[in-house]
Design an enzyme around this catalytic site. Structure first.
Site, PDB file in Angstrom:
ATOM      1  N   ASP A 197      83.573 -22.457 -12.611  1.00  0.00           N
ATOM      2  CA  ASP A 197      84.882 -22.669 -13.360  1.00  0.00           C
ATOM      3  C   ASP A 197      85.794 -23.675 -12.847  1.00  0.00           C
ATOM      4  OD1 ASP A 197      86.978 -22.234 -15.498  1.00  0.00           O
ATOM      5  OD2 ASP A 197      87.890 -21.769 -13.431  1.00  0.00           O
ATOM      6  N   ARG A 208      86.782 -30.750 -17.729  1.00  0.00           N
ATOM      7  CA  ARG A 208      87.467 -30.380 -19.143  1.00  0.00           C
ATOM      8  C   ARG A 208      88.577 -31.418 -19.056  1.00  0.00           C
ATOM      9  NH1 ARG A 208      88.331 -24.750 -19.113  1.00  0.00           N
ATOM     10  NH2 ARG A 208      89.380 -25.052 -21.157  1.00  0.00           N
ATOM     11  N   SER A 246      87.116 -19.240 -19.007  1.00  0.00           N
ATOM     12  CA  SER A 246      87.699 -19.935 -17.787  1.00  0.00           C
ATOM     13  C   SER A 246      88.574 -18.784 -16.988  1.00  0.00           C
ATOM     14  CB  SER A 246      88.488 -21.242 -17.863  1.00  0.00           C
ATOM     15  OG  SER A 246      89.197 -21.714 -16.732  1.00  0.00           O
ATOM     16  N   HIS A 261      97.988 -12.145 -15.852  1.00  0.00           N
ATOM     17  CA  HIS A 261      97.762 -13.691 -15.682  1.00  0.00           C
ATOM     18  C   HIS A 261      98.653 -14.146 -16.934  1.00  0.00           C
ATOM     19  CE1 HIS A 261      95.791 -17.593 -15.395  1.00  0.00           C
ATOM     20  NE2 HIS A 261      95.599 -17.494 -16.767  1.00  0.00           N
TER      21      HIS A 261
HETATM   22  N1  URA Z   1      94.161 -21.833 -17.021  1.00  0.00           N
HETATM   23  C1  URA Z   1      92.613 -21.662 -16.888  1.00  0.00           C
HETATM   24  O1  URA Z   1      92.423 -21.137 -15.631  1.00  0.00           O
HETATM   25  N2  URA Z   1      91.555 -22.065 -17.550  1.00  0.00           N
HETATM   26  C2  URA Z   1      91.812 -23.101 -18.732  1.00  0.00           C
HETATM   27  O2  URA Z   1      90.851 -23.278 -19.230  1.00  0.00           O
HETATM   28  C3  URA Z   1      93.001 -23.222 -19.148  1.00  0.00           C
HETATM   29  C4  URA Z   1      94.039 -22.567 -18.442  1.00  0.00           C
END
Ligand code: URA
Length: 436
Positions: A170, A177, A192, A91
């Site tokens: 999320d 957010r 997240s 990731h």
């Molecule tokens: N990528 C995500 O998946 N979540 C975040 O909070 C920031 C970047």
């Protein structure tokens, strides 16, 4: 006024006050607040206040772990332990020109691992992997779980859209957010990212934590904190996790934009491509193979065509034609070097925003993207250029976008007679231990 019904186990206002005053949230409080927010019993304005309190007060390791577990529990959890190959994923926290997933997934698959990449579309100045792949004629992002599993067995790598069942808490919280100035909270970023990756069911995880102007984390200290936090969350969930901190002060490679980045990725798979893209692809591949317990040399798989074969099979498995011509934009505009000298700086964020304004990215999640839009770089920091030489080529289907893109590039680069640029390695540090 929102009043939490008496049938609920906790009161949202008490939880907000606890964090506002610097207290520690208990696991039952965290489980409740995430669950209640997901089902609508905690209102957006209450969750906004809590997110802001977390941004300002922070969270301890147990709180972040509990928060992550609660977000995972809000949805389905996939399991790849019955696959004939060990699974491992990567990731990236997102950067400009970051196309690494494209060559990396088939490369690691060609070396014997299963790579289940659940990816997203781009929002803002960093591009999304699905948008890039959708520029390949015929390629489809949506797969059901059975088809995804079958491609993992047959090819070893799959890149597809994350279904709505994965960590739904999320999805809701991230959107909130985004509009409340609370994206930057490290506990919330870490939980997240890790809730989605752990729910995805990968056996191991390598994180590419970007540092610099084009990244979420502008300083190496913040990047270390984020990386150490995520490594700890992986360890707590039994998913071995390693992070590389990598440079995002200037764009990665020589292309930014959807089809342009696919083209560069194919160059890497053909054994060529820019050095920084090749180096980072190989560094991440080595980490992924080590976590999967596979002793293989990814450089050999790039050189002898095995990675390219896996790429073609991966694209075909999702309806794409890997041999079809990629789309190109209708219009282009060349930015030239203002003087003789060394290109000492080319700012990642400015190039990312310019590419986005050209149509490669979207402002709202329902906006379309242009497959051919973006920017080609003709020089990287540290290189000598001559006055009038092309520095950047801007591409778009809609030429009225050039002016705003060029505005973003004002002051974004320096050409200095006799200047020098400190051009280091793309991989800055490795983090394999949880934050203390
Ligand atoms: N990528 C995500 O998946 N979540 C975040 O909070 C920031 C970047």
């Amino acid at each position: 006024m929102v009043i939490t019904p008496a049938t609920e186990a906790f009161d949202a206002v008490d939880i907000i006050r606890t964090k506002r005053d610097g207290g520690v949230l208990s696991t039952p409080q965290i489980d409740w607040v995430i669950d209640a927010y997901t089902r609508g019993a905690v209102a957006d304005e209450q969750m906004s206040a809590l997110a802001m309190a977390i941004l300002i007060r922070g969270m301890g390791r147990d709180e972040i772990s509990g928060w992550t577990r609660a977000m995972i529990a809000s949805g389905e959890r996939m399991d790849f332990t019955d696959l004939p190959r060990p699974s491992v994923d990567k990731h990236s926290t997102g950067g400009v020109g970051d196309k690494i997933t494209l060559p990396l997934a088939p490369l690691v698959a060609a070396c014997g691992a299963a790579v289940p990449q659940l990816s997203g579309r781009g929002l803002g100045h960093t591009g999304g992997t699905l948008d890039k792949l959708e520029s390949v004629p015929g390629w489809q992002a949506g797969l059901d779980n059975d088809r995804m599993r079958q491609i993992l067995v047959d090819v070893g790598a799959v890149i597809c859209a994350a279904g709505s069942g994965l960590a739904p808490a999320d999805r809701k919280l991230y959107a909130l957010r985004d509009v409340t100035g609370t994206v930057e909270a490290i506990p919330l970023i870490a939980s997240s990212i890790m809730s989605k990756k752990i729910a995805e069911g990968t056996g191991g995880l390598v994180l590419d934590v970007k540092v610099g102007s084009g990244a979420f984390m502008k300083s190496i200290e913040d990047a270390r904190t984020l990386a150490g936090t995520m490594v700890g969350l992986g360890a707590d969930a039994g998913v071995p996790t390693v992070a590389l901190l990598t440079d995002m002060s200037t764009p990665l490679g020589l292309t930014v934009g959807n089809a342009l980045e696919v083209r560069e990725s194919v160059e890497v798979l053909a054994g060529g491509g820019p050095t920084d893209v090749v180096d980072l692809t190989l560094a991440l591949a080595r980490e992924m193979l080590a976590l999967a317990g596979i002793d293989a040399d990814p450089a050999a798989a790039l050189a002898d065509g095995r990675a390219m074969d896996a790429w073609k099979a991966m694209i075909r498995a999702q309806g794409g034609d890997p041999d079809a011509a990629l789309p190109t934009a209708r219009e282009s505009h060349v930015v030239t070097a203002p003087a003789d000298g060394v290109l000492t700086r080319l700012d990642a964020l400015a190039v990312g925003v310019a590419s986005w304004r050209l149509g490669a990215g979207r402002a709202r999640k329902e906006d379309p993207v242009q497959a051919g839009a973006g920017i080609e770089l003709h020089a990287k920091p540290g290189q000598q250029v001559r006055a009038g030489q092309p520095l950047l080529t801007l591409h778009t289907d809609t030429p009225e976008r050039f002016a705003r893109a060029l505005e973003s590039l004002e002051g974004a680069y320096d050409v200095v007679d006799g200047g020098t640029a400190t051009v280091g390695e793309v991989v800055l540090e490795r983090v394999d231990t949880p934050l203390a």
